[in-house]
Scaffold this motif. Structure first.
Motif, PDB file in Angstrom:
ATOM      1  N   ASN A 304       0.880  -1.274  -0.012  1.00  8.73           N
ATOM      2  CA  ASN A 304       0.064   0.005  -0.013  1.00  8.73           C
ATOM      3  C   ASN A 304       0.642   1.287  -0.348  1.00  8.73           C
ATOM      4  O   ASN A 304       0.343   2.403  -0.071  1.00  8.73           O
ATOM      5  CB  ASN A 304      -1.043   0.067   1.217  1.00  8.73           C
ATOM      6  CG  ASN A 304      -0.307   0.158   2.432  1.00  8.73           C
ATOM      7  OD1 ASN A 304       0.986  -0.114   2.478  1.00  8.73           O
ATOM      8  ND2 ASN A 304      -1.160  -0.046   3.529  1.00  8.73           N
ATOM      9  N   GLU A 308       0.290   4.837  -6.843  1.00 11.86           N
ATOM     10  CA  GLU A 308      -1.179   4.270  -7.304  1.00 11.86           C
ATOM     11  C   GLU A 308      -1.154   3.737  -8.779  1.00 11.86           C
ATOM     12  O   GLU A 308      -1.455   2.740  -9.023  1.00 11.86           O
ATOM     13  CB  GLU A 308      -2.260   5.396  -7.322  1.00 11.86           C
ATOM     14  CG  GLU A 308      -2.704   6.001  -5.982  1.00 11.86           C
ATOM     15  CD  GLU A 308      -3.525   4.862  -5.275  1.00 11.86           C
ATOM     16  OE1 GLU A 308      -4.133   4.085  -5.802  1.00 11.86           O
ATOM     17  OE2 GLU A 308      -3.337   4.550  -3.887  1.00 11.86           O
ATOM     18  N   ASN A 309      -0.173   4.308  -9.518  1.00  9.87           N
ATOM     19  CA  ASN A 309      -0.181   3.580 -10.837  1.00  9.87           C
ATOM     20  C   ASN A 309       0.556   2.234 -10.943  1.00  9.87           C
ATOM     21  O   ASN A 309       0.298   1.674 -11.932  1.00  9.87           O
ATOM     22  CB  ASN A 309       0.571   4.749 -11.817  1.00  9.87           C
ATOM     23  CG  ASN A 309       1.970   4.707 -11.503  1.00  9.87           C
ATOM     24  OD1 ASN A 309       2.458   5.164 -10.124  1.00  9.87           O
ATOM     25  ND2 ASN A 309       2.942   4.634 -12.428  1.00  9.87           N
ATOM     26  N   LYS A 316      -6.017  -3.457  -0.286  1.00 10.88           N
ATOM     27  CA  LYS A 316      -4.686  -3.166   0.164  1.00 10.88           C
ATOM     28  C   LYS A 316      -4.584  -2.987   1.539  1.00 10.88           C
ATOM     29  O   LYS A 316      -3.905  -2.352   2.224  1.00 10.88           O
ATOM     30  CB  LYS A 316      -4.597  -1.447  -0.408  1.00 10.88           C
ATOM     31  CG  LYS A 316      -4.435  -1.458  -1.731  1.00 10.88           C
ATOM     32  CD  LYS A 316      -4.363   0.096  -2.328  1.00 10.88           C
ATOM     33  CE  LYS A 316      -5.481   1.166  -2.151  1.00 10.88           C
ATOM     34  NZ  LYS A 316      -5.541   2.010  -2.729  1.00 10.88           N
TER      35      LYS A 316
END
Length: 407
Positions: A304, A308-309, A316
């Motif tokens: 996590n 984000e990509n 998560k």
């Protein structure tokens, strides 16, 4: 001293006990590729003992085929590997094959551990029924049929730590009760391979059984405290990148005390199966971030924490250690058969190589020597290595048992 190895896998137990002086009369293994590995190892020892190592090298280099290799090995040597599933339907046939190999001599020891998926904590977490009705829970009964038939003085039963809690401990209690019913004293420990000099933390149940009139007690193994690291262990293996491979290369390999003392390399100047799996661009970027975090902060990057990509899983909150670096300056975490699926849990510590560890590196982590060859594909080799007992650990256990049987 005649020994039988059941559920033999790639032969980690066999290798350790052979080094200690036991004669492995038969390896019984249902997986075809693992049985090929066992045959190749039998061929290695035969050729080595008869000063014909050039034939083995020709095979490793691809100059002769597997069939041509076999043509140089006596049939009785290759017949030691019995590629059959152990079951009620096949046992009589397997018994007959083992009896021929024994030629009237007694079995002093039986080795093995039934397949462990049904006992593993990970396996149970993925099964909605917690594997309560999984038939593999009861494969140990097949193991006991061989104990009952051959009546060895000692047997060694190896399995995953999850067996202790499987079905709330009922299965392990049943196993112990059935062993005692056969007339054996038993004792077990939860042992860690790192305490035997293996550069890997790997906890396994090692249960030993012995006949009543044998003056034996469970060995007190001395903890080996060496200062060797993964960096010492990987010495001499060339830098390669994801998707690269060195199937066979003759070279003057640099040897250090680590490689000598752990029996990884004793003047075997060939590199084989230094094969890195290919990875997509996203995986390689994640690997780079994981190694960078380890180098800067000496910690594993959690899933996590990725940009984000690079996050493709919606969950998560659990399995946040999906990616893990094998540290240069320490020892490895447990190598398991899932390494055959992907290498995310076994990222190489050199950021410039940016890949997961190779087949040969995984074999070294498991303490297999460089002259050990795993058939017949990268995936099959990884699976065999992940399932194996480290030979270095097996050797120490074997030596302790042999001292008693020699008296």
């Amino acid at each position: 001293m005649k020994a039988i190895d059941l559920f033999a896998g790639a032969g980690g137990l066999s290798e350790g006990f052979r080094r200690a002086g036991f004669d492995i009369v038969a390896h019984v293994e249902k997986d075809f590729t693992a049985s090929l590995t066992l045959k190749t190892r039998e061929a290695y020892y035969y050729l080595k003992d008869n000063s014909k190592m050039d034939i083995y090298i020709k095979y490793l280099s691809g100059k002769i085929s597997r069939q041509e290799l076999y043509e140089n090995i006596p049939e009785e040597v290759l017949n030691k590997v019995i590629n059959q599933e152990i079951s009620d339907e096949t046992n009589d046939e397997i018994f007959n094959k083992i009896d021929k190999l024994l030629n009237g001599e007694p079995v002093r020891i039986i080795l093995g551990g039934p397949p462990c998926q049904a006992y593993s904590l990970v396996g149970r977490s993925r099964d909605p029924n917690r594997m309560k009705n999984d038939p593999r829970n009861y494969l140990y009964k097949q193991y006991l049929k061989y104990i009952s038939r051959y009546r060895p003085e000692v047997f060694v039963f190896e399995n995953v730590s999850g067996l202790l809690s499987a079905n709330n401990g009922v299965i392990f209690d049943s196993i112990q009760n059935d062993m005692r019913t056969l007339g054996y004293n038993i004792d077990y420990r939860l042992l860690n391979s790192r305490d035997f000099g293996v550069l890997q933390s790997r906890r396994r149940i090692i249960l030993i059984g012995w006949i009543d009139d044998l003056d034996f007690q469970y060995p007190d193994f001395n903890v080996i405290e060496n200062e060797y690291t993964i960096k010492d262990l990987f010495l001499g293996l060339p830098n390669i990148n994801a998707g690269d491979k060195i199937d066979f290369e003759e070279t003057q390999i640099e040897i250090n005390n680590c490689l000598k003392e752990l029996h990884i390399n004793n003047d075997f100047n060939y590199i084989t199966q230094h094969i890195a799996r290919p990875n997509n661009k996203q995986d390689l970027e994640i690997y780079r971030l994981c190694v960078d975090t380890w180098d800067r902060e000496s910690r594993q990057l959690k899933y996590n924490e990725l940009p984000e990509n690079l996050i493709s899983h919606t969950n998560k909150k659990i399995f946040l250690d999906r990616f893990k670096v094998v540290p240069y300056e320490g020892i490895s975490h447990t190598v398991v058969s899932h390494i055959s699926k992907d290498g995310h849990y076994y990222i190489h510590p050199d950021i410039n190589q940016n890949r997961s560890i190779t087949v040969r590196e995984a074999a070294r982590v498991q303490s297999f020597p460089d002259d050990y060859y795993f058939e017949s594909s990268r995936t099959a080799a990884f699976k065999q290595i992940g399932n194996a007992v480290p030979p270095l650990m097996a050797e120490t256990i074997a030596e302790s048992i042999k001292e008693v049987l020699d008296e």
